[in-house]
Design a protein around this motif. Structure first.
Motif, mmCIF file in Angstrom:
data_model
loop_
_atom_site.group_PDB
_atom_site.id
_atom_site.type_symbol
_atom_site.label_atom_id
_atom_site.label_comp_id
_atom_site.label_asym_id
_atom_site.label_seq_id
_atom_site.Cartn_x
_atom_site.Cartn_y
_atom_site.Cartn_z
ATOM 1 N N ALA A 127 4.233 11.532 -0.016
ATOM 2 C CA ALA A 127 4.338 10.937 1.327
ATOM 3 C C ALA A 127 2.968 10.486 1.822
ATOM 4 O O ALA A 127 2.821 9.403 2.376
ATOM 5 C CB ALA A 127 4.938 11.950 2.283
ATOM 6 N N ARG A 128 1.966 11.302 1.573
ATOM 7 C CA ARG A 128 0.633 10.980 2.100
ATOM 8 C C ARG A 128 0.052 9.714 1.467
ATOM 9 O O ARG A 128 -0.704 8.972 2.104
ATOM 10 C CB ARG A 128 -0.290 12.175 1.874
ATOM 11 N N SER A 169 -2.134 3.009 4.820
ATOM 12 C CA SER A 169 -1.834 1.620 5.202
ATOM 13 C C SER A 169 -2.047 0.639 4.039
ATOM 14 O O SER A 169 -1.426 -0.406 3.991
ATOM 15 C CB SER A 169 -2.683 1.224 6.391
ATOM 16 N N ASN A 170 -2.919 1.007 3.097
ATOM 17 C CA ASN A 170 -3.196 0.049 2.009
ATOM 18 C C ASN A 170 -2.522 0.436 0.688
ATOM 19 O O ASN A 170 -2.964 0.000 -0.375
ATOM 20 C CB ASN A 170 -4.704 -0.079 1.802
ATOM 21 N N PHE A 171 -1.449 1.247 0.765
ATOM 22 C CA PHE A 171 -0.835 1.687 -0.486
ATOM 23 C C PHE A 171 -0.374 0.505 -1.348
ATOM 24 O O PHE A 171 -0.600 0.467 -2.566
ATOM 25 C CB PHE A 171 0.335 2.644 -0.219
ATOM 26 N N ASP A 172 0.247 -0.495 -0.712
ATOM 27 C CA ASP A 172 0.721 -1.643 -1.491
ATOM 28 C C ASP A 172 -0.445 -2.410 -2.142
ATOM 29 O O ASP A 172 -0.312 -2.904 -3.265
ATOM 30 C CB ASP A 172 1.582 -2.575 -0.629
ATOM 31 N N GLU A 173 -1.594 -2.420 -1.465
ATOM 32 C CA GLU A 173 -2.769 -3.089 -2.066
ATOM 33 C C GLU A 173 -3.269 -2.323 -3.292
ATOM 34 O O GLU A 173 -3.685 -2.925 -4.276
ATOM 35 C CB GLU A 173 -3.909 -3.205 -1.048
ATOM 36 N N THR A 174 -3.233 -0.999 -3.195
ATOM 37 C CA THR A 174 -3.637 -0.177 -4.344
ATOM 38 C C THR A 174 -2.741 -0.482 -5.546
ATOM 39 O O THR A 174 -3.223 -0.698 -6.664
ATOM 40 C CB THR A 174 -3.543 1.322 -3.991
ATOM 41 N N ALA A 198 -3.335 19.265 -3.207
ATOM 42 C CA ALA A 198 -3.869 17.901 -3.178
ATOM 43 C C ALA A 198 -3.370 17.153 -1.940
ATOM 44 O O ALA A 198 -4.130 16.396 -1.322
ATOM 45 C CB ALA A 198 -3.462 17.157 -4.451
ATOM 46 N N GLU A 199 -2.123 17.401 -1.559
ATOM 47 C CA GLU A 199 -1.570 16.729 -0.376
ATOM 48 C C GLU A 199 -2.260 17.226 0.887
ATOM 49 O O GLU A 199 -2.670 16.451 1.741
ATOM 50 C CB GLU A 199 -0.057 16.959 -0.290
ATOM 51 N N GLU A 200 -2.407 18.529 0.957
ATOM 52 C CA GLU A 200 -3.014 19.173 2.122
ATOM 53 C C GLU A 200 -4.449 18.695 2.354
ATOM 54 O O GLU A 200 -4.872 18.505 3.481
ATOM 55 C CB GLU A 200 -3.033 20.679 1.835
ATOM 56 N N THR A 201 -5.191 18.521 1.271
ATOM 57 C CA THR A 201 -6.618 18.222 1.394
ATOM 58 C C THR A 201 -6.910 16.726 1.352
ATOM 59 O O THR A 201 -8.050 16.337 1.553
ATOM 60 C CB THR A 201 -7.374 18.849 0.208
ATOM 61 N N GLY A 202 -5.907 15.920 1.067
ATOM 62 C CA GLY A 202 -6.148 14.485 0.951
ATOM 63 C C GLY A 202 -6.575 14.072 -0.454
ATOM 64 O O GLY A 202 -6.690 12.878 -0.762
ATOM 65 N N LEU A 203 -6.800 15.068 -1.331
ATOM 66 C CA LEU A 203 -7.176 14.737 -2.716
ATOM 67 C C LEU A 203 -6.070 13.969 -3.432
ATOM 68 O O LEU A 203 -6.296 13.357 -4.477
ATOM 69 C CB LEU A 203 -7.483 16.016 -3.498
ATOM 70 N N ILE A 204 -4.865 13.994 -2.875
ATOM 71 C CA ILE A 204 -3.759 13.262 -3.487
ATOM 72 C C ILE A 204 -4.051 11.757 -3.531
ATOM 73 O O ILE A 204 -3.497 11.052 -4.385
ATOM 74 C CB ILE A 204 -2.415 13.552 -2.754
ATOM 75 N N ILE A 205 -4.921 11.276 -2.643
ATOM 76 C CA ILE A 205 -5.205 9.841 -2.644
ATOM 77 C C ILE A 205 -5.934 9.437 -3.944
ATOM 78 O O ILE A 205 -5.417 8.606 -4.693
ATOM 79 C CB ILE A 205 -5.964 9.396 -1.369
ATOM 80 N N SER A 254 11.633 12.667 2.147
ATOM 81 C CA SER A 254 10.711 13.198 3.146
ATOM 82 C C SER A 254 9.861 12.088 3.754
ATOM 83 O O SER A 254 9.218 12.276 4.768
ATOM 84 C CB SER A 254 9.818 14.256 2.511
ATOM 85 N N MET A 255 9.862 10.923 3.099
ATOM 86 C CA MET A 255 9.038 9.833 3.632
ATOM 87 C C MET A 255 9.764 9.002 4.653
ATOM 88 O O MET A 255 9.252 8.010 5.126
ATOM 89 C CB MET A 255 8.656 8.877 2.535
ATOM 90 N N THR A 256 10.981 9.399 4.936
ATOM 91 C CA THR A 256 11.781 8.509 5.753
ATOM 92 C C THR A 256 11.692 8.863 7.231
ATOM 93 O O THR A 256 12.510 8.438 8.024
ATOM 94 C CB THR A 256 13.233 8.533 5.265
ATOM 95 N N ALA A 257 10.689 9.663 7.585
ATOM 96 C CA ALA A 257 10.522 10.060 8.986
ATOM 97 C C ALA A 257 10.412 8.825 9.883
ATOM 98 O O ALA A 257 11.080 8.727 10.895
ATOM 99 C CB ALA A 257 9.292 10.938 9.131
ATOM 100 N N ASN A 258 9.578 7.883 9.480
ATOM 101 C CA ASN A 258 9.450 6.648 10.248
ATOM 102 C C ASN A 258 10.142 5.516 9.476
ATOM 103 O O ASN A 258 9.555 4.877 8.605
ATOM 104 C CB ASN A 258 7.970 6.335 10.472
ATOM 105 N N ILE A 259 11.425 5.324 9.788
ATOM 106 C CA ILE A 259 12.268 4.431 9.000
ATOM 107 C C ILE A 259 11.726 2.991 8.976
ATOM 108 O O ILE A 259 11.629 2.377 7.923
ATOM 109 C CB ILE A 259 13.721 4.424 9.540
ATOM 110 N N GLU A 260 11.345 2.488 10.145
ATOM 111 C CA GLU A 260 10.927 1.076 10.200
ATOM 112 C C GLU A 260 9.695 0.856 9.337
ATOM 113 O O GLU A 260 9.578 -0.128 8.613
ATOM 114 C CB GLU A 260 10.652 0.634 11.648
ATOM 115 N N ARG A 261 8.753 1.801 9.433
ATOM 116 C CA ARG A 261 7.529 1.673 8.661
ATOM 117 C C ARG A 261 7.804 1.813 7.155
ATOM 118 O O ARG A 261 7.241 1.076 6.337
ATOM 119 C CB ARG A 261 6.543 2.745 9.114
#
Ligand code: C2E
Ligand code: MG
Ligand code: MG
Ligand code: MG
Length: 290
Positions: free
Chosen positions: A120-121, A126-131, A81-88, A153-160
Protein backbone atom coordinates in the motif's frame (compact mmCIF):
# COMPACT_ATOMS: atom_id res chain seq x y z
CA UNK A 1 12.92 -11.81 24.06
CA UNK A 2 10.35 -10.80 21.54
CA UNK A 3 7.47 -10.15 23.88
CA UNK A 4 9.53 -8.21 26.41
CA UNK A 5 10.02 -5.42 23.93
CA UNK A 6 6.56 -4.22 24.54
CA UNK A 7 3.28 -3.93 22.84
CA UNK A 8 4.38 -1.55 20.15
CA UNK A 9 6.75 -4.03 18.67
CA UNK A 10 4.45 -6.97 18.95
CA UNK A 11 2.85 -6.29 15.57
CA UNK A 12 6.05 -7.43 13.90
CA UNK A 13 5.41 -10.93 15.12
CA UNK A 14 2.21 -11.51 13.24
CA UNK A 15 3.01 -14.60 11.21
CA UNK A 16 5.04 -16.59 13.73
CA UNK A 17 7.17 -16.19 16.80
CA UNK A 18 10.57 -14.93 15.67
CA UNK A 19 13.82 -16.24 17.04
CA UNK A 20 14.86 -14.32 20.14
CA UNK A 21 17.70 -12.58 18.31
CA UNK A 22 15.36 -11.46 15.51
CA UNK A 23 14.89 -8.21 17.30
CA UNK A 24 12.94 -5.74 15.16
CA UNK A 25 15.30 -2.87 15.94
CA UNK A 26 18.30 -4.91 14.83
CA UNK A 27 16.37 -6.17 11.80
CA UNK A 28 15.50 -2.62 10.88
CA UNK A 29 19.15 -1.52 11.09
CA UNK A 30 20.27 -4.53 9.07
CA UNK A 31 17.51 -4.01 6.51
CA UNK A 32 18.83 -0.51 5.76
CA UNK A 33 22.01 -2.13 4.47
CA UNK A 34 20.50 -5.25 2.94
CA UNK A 35 20.12 -3.86 -0.59
CA UNK A 36 23.71 -2.63 -0.83
CA UNK A 37 25.05 -5.80 0.73
CA UNK A 38 23.13 -7.76 -1.91
CA UNK A 39 21.34 -9.84 0.70
CA UNK A 40 17.92 -9.59 -0.95
CA UNK A 41 16.93 -12.19 -3.50
CA UNK A 42 13.85 -12.97 -5.54
CA UNK A 43 12.36 -16.41 -5.78
CA UNK A 44 9.71 -17.17 -8.37
CA UNK A 45 6.58 -19.30 -8.18
CA UNK A 46 4.90 -20.44 -11.40
CA UNK A 47 1.24 -19.78 -12.11
CA UNK A 48 -0.46 -22.58 -14.06
CA UNK A 49 -3.42 -22.40 -16.45
CA UNK A 50 -5.98 -24.90 -15.12
CA UNK A 51 -7.37 -25.14 -18.66
CA UNK A 52 -4.21 -25.98 -20.59
CA UNK A 53 -1.72 -26.98 -17.90
CA UNK A 54 0.70 -24.39 -19.30
CA UNK A 55 2.70 -22.02 -17.14
CA UNK A 56 1.20 -18.61 -17.79
CA UNK A 57 3.28 -16.55 -15.43
CA UNK A 58 5.61 -16.42 -12.45
CA UNK A 59 5.27 -14.44 -9.23
CA UNK A 60 8.34 -12.77 -7.75
CA UNK A 61 8.60 -13.32 -3.98
CA UNK A 62 11.33 -11.63 -2.00
CA UNK A 63 13.63 -13.34 0.54
CA UNK A 64 16.35 -11.88 2.72
CA UNK A 65 19.53 -13.87 3.18
CA UNK A 66 20.60 -12.45 6.51
CA UNK A 67 24.31 -13.08 7.27
CA UNK A 68 23.62 -14.33 10.82
CA UNK A 69 19.97 -15.30 10.86
CA UNK A 70 19.74 -17.14 7.55
CA UNK A 71 16.79 -16.77 5.21
CA UNK A 72 14.09 -14.44 6.50
CA UNK A 73 10.69 -14.63 4.86
CA UNK A 74 8.81 -11.55 3.65
CA UNK A 75 6.11 -12.00 6.30
CA UNK A 76 8.81 -11.18 8.88
CA UNK A 77 10.46 -8.17 7.28
CA UNK A 78 8.00 -6.58 4.83
CA UNK A 79 5.97 -5.18 7.77
CA UNK A 80 9.19 -3.56 9.10
CA UNK A 81 9.97 -2.22 5.64
CA UNK A 82 6.46 -0.77 5.39
CA UNK A 83 6.63 0.79 8.83
CA UNK A 84 9.98 2.46 8.21
CA UNK A 85 9.46 3.48 4.59
CA UNK A 86 12.25 1.13 3.47
CA UNK A 87 9.60 -0.54 1.32
CA UNK A 88 10.07 2.28 -1.20
CA UNK A 89 13.69 1.44 -2.16
CA UNK A 90 13.10 -2.30 -1.58
CA UNK A 91 9.96 -2.22 -3.72
CA UNK A 92 11.81 -0.52 -6.53
CA UNK A 93 14.62 -3.04 -6.21
CA UNK A 94 12.06 -5.86 -6.57
CA UNK A 95 10.38 -4.23 -9.56
CA UNK A 96 13.67 -3.66 -11.36
CA UNK A 97 15.07 -7.14 -10.76
CA UNK A 98 11.81 -8.94 -11.60
CA UNK A 99 11.50 -7.02 -14.89
CA UNK A 100 15.18 -7.54 -15.73
CA UNK A 101 14.86 -11.27 -15.03
CA UNK A 102 11.75 -11.54 -17.16
CA UNK A 103 13.49 -9.71 -20.02
CA UNK A 104 16.29 -12.29 -19.82
CA UNK A 105 13.77 -15.14 -19.91
CA UNK A 106 12.02 -13.59 -22.90
CA UNK A 107 15.34 -13.40 -24.74
CA UNK A 108 15.93 -17.10 -24.00
CA UNK A 109 12.53 -17.94 -25.50
CA UNK A 110 10.60 -18.38 -22.24
CA UNK A 111 7.71 -15.98 -22.79
CA UNK A 112 6.06 -15.30 -19.48
CA UNK A 113 4.46 -12.64 -17.30
CA UNK A 114 6.13 -11.66 -14.06
CA UNK A 115 3.94 -10.62 -11.13
CA UNK A 116 5.27 -8.22 -8.53
CA UNK A 117 3.65 -7.63 -5.13
CA UNK A 118 3.10 -3.97 -4.34
CA UNK A 119 2.59 -2.66 -0.80
CA UNK A 120 0.00 0.00 0.00
CA UNK A 121 2.76 2.43 0.90
CA UNK A 122 4.39 2.01 -2.51
CA UNK A 123 1.15 2.17 -4.42
CA UNK A 124 0.03 5.39 -2.74
CA UNK A 125 3.31 7.22 -3.49
CA UNK A 126 2.37 9.98 -5.88
CA UNK A 127 5.03 8.94 -8.40
CA UNK A 128 4.46 5.17 -8.30
CA UNK A 129 3.34 5.05 -11.94
CA UNK A 130 6.47 6.99 -12.96
CA UNK A 131 8.66 4.47 -11.14
CA UNK A 132 6.97 1.63 -13.01
CA UNK A 133 7.34 3.46 -16.30
CA UNK A 134 11.04 4.15 -15.68
CA UNK A 135 11.79 0.54 -14.73
CA UNK A 136 10.04 -0.70 -17.89
CA UNK A 137 12.22 1.62 -19.97
CA UNK A 138 15.41 0.66 -18.13
CA UNK A 139 14.80 -3.05 -18.51
CA UNK A 140 13.18 -2.81 -21.97
CA UNK A 141 10.47 -5.21 -20.83
CA UNK A 142 7.18 -5.24 -22.74
CA UNK A 143 4.64 -3.69 -20.28
CA UNK A 144 2.19 -6.54 -20.96
CA UNK A 145 4.76 -8.91 -19.43
CA UNK A 146 4.50 -7.16 -16.07
CA UNK A 147 1.66 -7.67 -13.63
CA UNK A 148 1.26 -5.75 -10.36
CA UNK A 149 -0.45 -7.42 -7.40
CA UNK A 150 -2.24 -5.13 -5.00
CA UNK A 151 -4.53 -6.00 -2.08
CA UNK A 152 -7.89 -4.67 -0.95
CA UNK A 153 -6.15 -2.80 1.83
CA UNK A 154 -5.29 -0.16 -0.75
CA UNK A 155 -8.85 0.62 -1.48
CA UNK A 156 -9.30 3.02 1.43
CA UNK A 157 -9.36 5.96 -0.96
CA UNK A 158 -11.33 4.55 -3.89
CA UNK A 159 -11.12 7.55 -6.22
CA UNK A 160 -7.38 7.85 -5.81
CA UNK A 161 -6.88 4.11 -6.25
CA UNK A 162 -8.89 4.21 -9.48
CA UNK A 163 -6.86 7.08 -10.87
CA UNK A 164 -3.53 5.38 -10.04
CA UNK A 165 -4.80 2.14 -11.58
CA UNK A 166 -5.85 4.02 -14.71
CA UNK A 167 -2.37 5.55 -15.02
CA UNK A 168 -0.83 2.11 -14.66
CA UNK A 169 -3.21 0.61 -17.22
CA UNK A 170 -2.18 3.37 -19.66
CA UNK A 171 1.38 2.08 -19.39
CA UNK A 172 0.06 -1.32 -20.51
CA UNK A 173 0.79 -3.35 -17.37
CA UNK A 174 -1.62 -5.92 -15.94
CA UNK A 175 -3.21 -5.61 -12.49
CA UNK A 176 -4.27 -8.30 -10.00
CA UNK A 177 -6.11 -8.08 -6.71
CA UNK A 178 -4.18 -10.35 -4.32
CA UNK A 179 -5.53 -12.20 -1.25
CA UNK A 180 -9.13 -11.67 -2.36
CA UNK A 181 -11.74 -12.87 0.10
CA UNK A 182 -9.94 -11.94 3.30
CA UNK A 183 -10.53 -8.20 3.52
CA UNK A 184 -13.74 -6.44 4.32
CA UNK A 185 -13.89 -4.14 1.34
CA UNK A 186 -17.01 -3.52 -0.59
CA UNK A 187 -17.51 -5.66 -3.66
CA UNK A 188 -18.74 -2.52 -5.34
CA UNK A 189 -15.25 -1.24 -6.11
CA UNK A 190 -14.38 -4.31 -8.14
CA UNK A 191 -16.44 -3.30 -11.15
CA UNK A 192 -14.97 0.20 -11.02
CA UNK A 193 -11.35 -0.91 -10.96
CA UNK A 194 -9.52 -1.40 -14.25
CA UNK A 195 -8.10 -4.78 -13.22
CA UNK A 196 -7.36 -8.06 -15.00
CA UNK A 197 -7.13 -10.79 -12.34
CA UNK A 198 -8.58 -11.76 -9.01
CA UNK A 199 -6.43 -14.01 -6.82
CA UNK A 200 -8.46 -16.02 -4.28
CA UNK A 201 -6.67 -16.06 -0.94
CA UNK A 202 -5.05 -19.33 0.01
CA UNK A 203 -6.85 -19.53 3.37
CA UNK A 204 -10.13 -20.05 1.49
CA UNK A 205 -8.58 -22.68 -0.77
CA UNK A 206 -7.14 -24.55 2.23
CA UNK A 207 -10.44 -24.55 4.11
CA UNK A 208 -12.46 -25.80 1.12
CA UNK A 209 -11.82 -29.43 1.98
CA UNK A 210 -13.29 -29.28 5.44
CA UNK A 211 -15.87 -26.57 5.06
CA UNK A 212 -18.77 -26.63 2.63
CA UNK A 213 -19.34 -22.89 3.11
CA UNK A 214 -15.83 -22.13 1.92
CA UNK A 215 -16.46 -24.22 -1.19
CA UNK A 216 -19.53 -22.11 -1.86
CA UNK A 217 -17.60 -18.88 -1.29
CA UNK A 218 -14.88 -19.98 -3.71
CA UNK A 219 -17.32 -20.94 -6.47
CA UNK A 220 -19.24 -17.71 -5.91
CA UNK A 221 -16.05 -15.66 -6.25
CA UNK A 222 -15.25 -17.51 -9.48
CA UNK A 223 -18.64 -16.77 -11.05
CA UNK A 224 -18.67 -13.20 -9.84
CA UNK A 225 -15.20 -12.61 -11.30
CA UNK A 226 -16.23 -14.15 -14.62
CA UNK A 227 -19.33 -11.96 -14.72
CA UNK A 228 -17.01 -8.97 -14.31
CA UNK A 229 -14.76 -10.33 -17.08
CA UNK A 230 -11.91 -11.00 -14.69
CA UNK A 231 -9.51 -13.90 -14.79
CA UNK A 232 -9.52 -15.93 -11.53
CA UNK A 233 -6.40 -17.38 -9.91
CA UNK A 234 -6.50 -19.75 -6.91
CA UNK A 235 -3.56 -19.35 -4.52
CA UNK A 236 -2.11 -22.08 -2.33
CA UNK A 237 -3.30 -25.22 -4.15
CA UNK A 238 -1.78 -28.10 -2.21
CA UNK A 239 -3.85 -31.15 -3.06
CA UNK A 240 -5.20 -32.95 -6.10
CA UNK A 241 -8.72 -32.64 -4.63
CA UNK A 242 -8.44 -28.86 -4.45
CA UNK A 243 -7.14 -28.75 -8.01
CA UNK A 244 -9.94 -30.93 -9.39
CA UNK A 245 -12.61 -28.95 -7.58
CA UNK A 246 -11.22 -25.67 -8.92
CA UNK A 247 -10.96 -27.07 -12.45
CA UNK A 248 -14.53 -28.34 -12.34
CA UNK A 249 -15.71 -24.93 -11.21
CA UNK A 250 -13.84 -23.26 -14.06
CA UNK A 251 -11.19 -21.42 -12.08
CA UNK A 252 -8.77 -20.14 -14.73
CA UNK A 253 -5.37 -20.43 -13.07
CA UNK A 254 -3.67 -21.73 -9.96
CA UNK A 255 -0.53 -21.51 -7.88
CA UNK A 256 0.61 -23.64 -5.00
CA UNK A 257 2.90 -26.27 -3.56
CA UNK A 258 0.93 -28.93 -5.47
CA UNK A 259 2.69 -27.60 -8.58
CA UNK A 260 5.80 -26.19 -6.97
CA UNK A 261 7.19 -23.94 -4.25
CA UNK A 262 8.84 -20.65 -5.16
CA UNK A 263 12.40 -21.19 -6.39
CA UNK A 264 15.48 -19.26 -7.54
CA UNK A 265 15.42 -17.83 -11.07
CA UNK A 266 17.99 -20.28 -12.44
CA UNK A 267 15.72 -23.27 -11.65
CA UNK A 268 12.59 -21.84 -13.24
CA UNK A 269 12.97 -22.85 -16.89
CA UNK A 270 13.71 -26.51 -16.12
CA UNK A 271 10.93 -26.71 -13.56
CA UNK A 272 8.40 -25.14 -15.89
CA UNK A 273 9.09 -27.91 -18.37
CA UNK A 274 8.65 -30.58 -15.67
CA UNK A 275 5.41 -29.11 -14.32
CA UNK A 276 3.87 -28.89 -17.77
CA UNK A 277 4.50 -32.60 -18.20
CA UNK A 278 3.06 -33.50 -14.80
CA UNK A 279 -0.07 -31.47 -15.50
CA UNK A 280 -0.39 -33.08 -18.93
CA UNK A 281 -0.27 -36.59 -17.39
CA UNK A 282 -2.63 -35.54 -14.69
CA UNK A 283 -5.43 -34.59 -17.05
CA UNK A 284 -7.05 -31.37 -18.08
CA UNK A 285 -10.49 -30.00 -17.24
CA UNK A 286 -11.64 -30.71 -20.80
CA UNK A 287 -11.36 -34.41 -19.95
CA UNK A 288 -13.59 -33.88 -16.94
CA UNK A 289 -16.27 -32.14 -18.95
CA UNK A 290 -16.34 -34.66 -21.78
P1 C2E B 1 1.32 -13.43 -1.53
O1 C2E B 1 1.65 -12.40 -2.53
O2 C2E B 1 -0.10 -13.76 -1.33
O3 C2E B 1 2.18 -14.71 -1.93
C1 C2E B 1 1.81 -16.04 -1.68
C2 C2E B 1 2.55 -16.64 -0.49
O4 C2E B 1 2.09 -17.97 -0.29
C3 C2E B 1 4.06 -16.77 -0.70
O5 C2E B 1 4.66 -16.68 0.59
C4 C2E B 1 4.18 -18.19 -1.23
O6 C2E B 1 5.45 -18.75 -1.02
C5 C2E B 1 3.15 -18.88 -0.39
N1 C2E B 1 2.60 -20.09 -1.04
C6 C2E B 1 2.48 -20.38 -2.35
N2 C2E B 1 1.88 -21.57 -2.54
C7 C2E B 1 1.59 -22.05 -1.31
C8 C2E B 1 0.96 -23.25 -0.84
O7 C2E B 1 0.54 -24.13 -1.61
N3 C2E B 1 0.83 -23.40 0.51
C9 C2E B 1 1.29 -22.44 1.40
N4 C2E B 1 1.13 -22.67 2.69
N5 C2E B 1 1.90 -21.30 0.98
C10 C2E B 1 2.03 -21.11 -0.36
P2 C2E B 1 5.93 -15.73 0.86
O8 C2E B 1 6.88 -15.81 -0.26
O9 C2E B 1 6.40 -16.03 2.24
O10 C2E B 1 5.29 -14.28 0.82
C11 C2E B 1 4.32 -13.87 1.78
C12 C2E B 1 3.75 -12.53 1.43
O11 C2E B 1 4.74 -11.51 1.51
C13 C2E B 1 3.20 -12.44 0.00
O12 C2E B 1 1.91 -12.98 -0.07
C14 C2E B 1 3.23 -10.94 -0.23
O13 C2E B 1 2.09 -10.34 0.35
C15 C2E B 1 4.45 -10.52 0.57
N6 C2E B 1 5.59 -10.34 -0.35
C16 C2E B 1 6.41 -11.26 -0.89
N7 C2E B 1 7.32 -10.69 -1.71
C17 C2E B 1 7.05 -9.37 -1.71
C18 C2E B 1 7.62 -8.23 -2.38
O14 C2E B 1 8.56 -8.33 -3.18
N8 C2E B 1 7.07 -7.01 -2.10
C19 C2E B 1 6.01 -6.86 -1.24
N9 C2E B 1 5.53 -5.63 -1.04
N10 C2E B 1 5.45 -7.90 -0.61
C20 C2E B 1 5.96 -9.14 -0.84
MG1 MG C 1 1.06 -12.05 -4.42
MG1 MG D 1 -1.86 -13.86 -1.82
MG1 MG E 1 -0.29 -10.81 -0.04
Amino acid sequence: QAKKQGKNNYKFYSSKELEPNMNPIKLEMDLHKAIHKEELILHYQPKVSLKTGKIVGVEALIRWNHPELGTISPGDFIPIAEETGLIIPIGEWVLYHACKQNKEWQQKGFKTTVSVNVSARQFTQSNFDETVSRVLLQTELNPQSLELEITDSMTANIERTISTLQNLKKLGVRISIDDFGTGFSSLNYLQRFPIDNLKIDQSLIHRMESNMNDKTIVTTIISMAHNLNLNVVAEGIQTKEQLIYLQQHLCDEGQGYFFTKPMPANKIMVTVFEIENVVKDFGLPQDINE
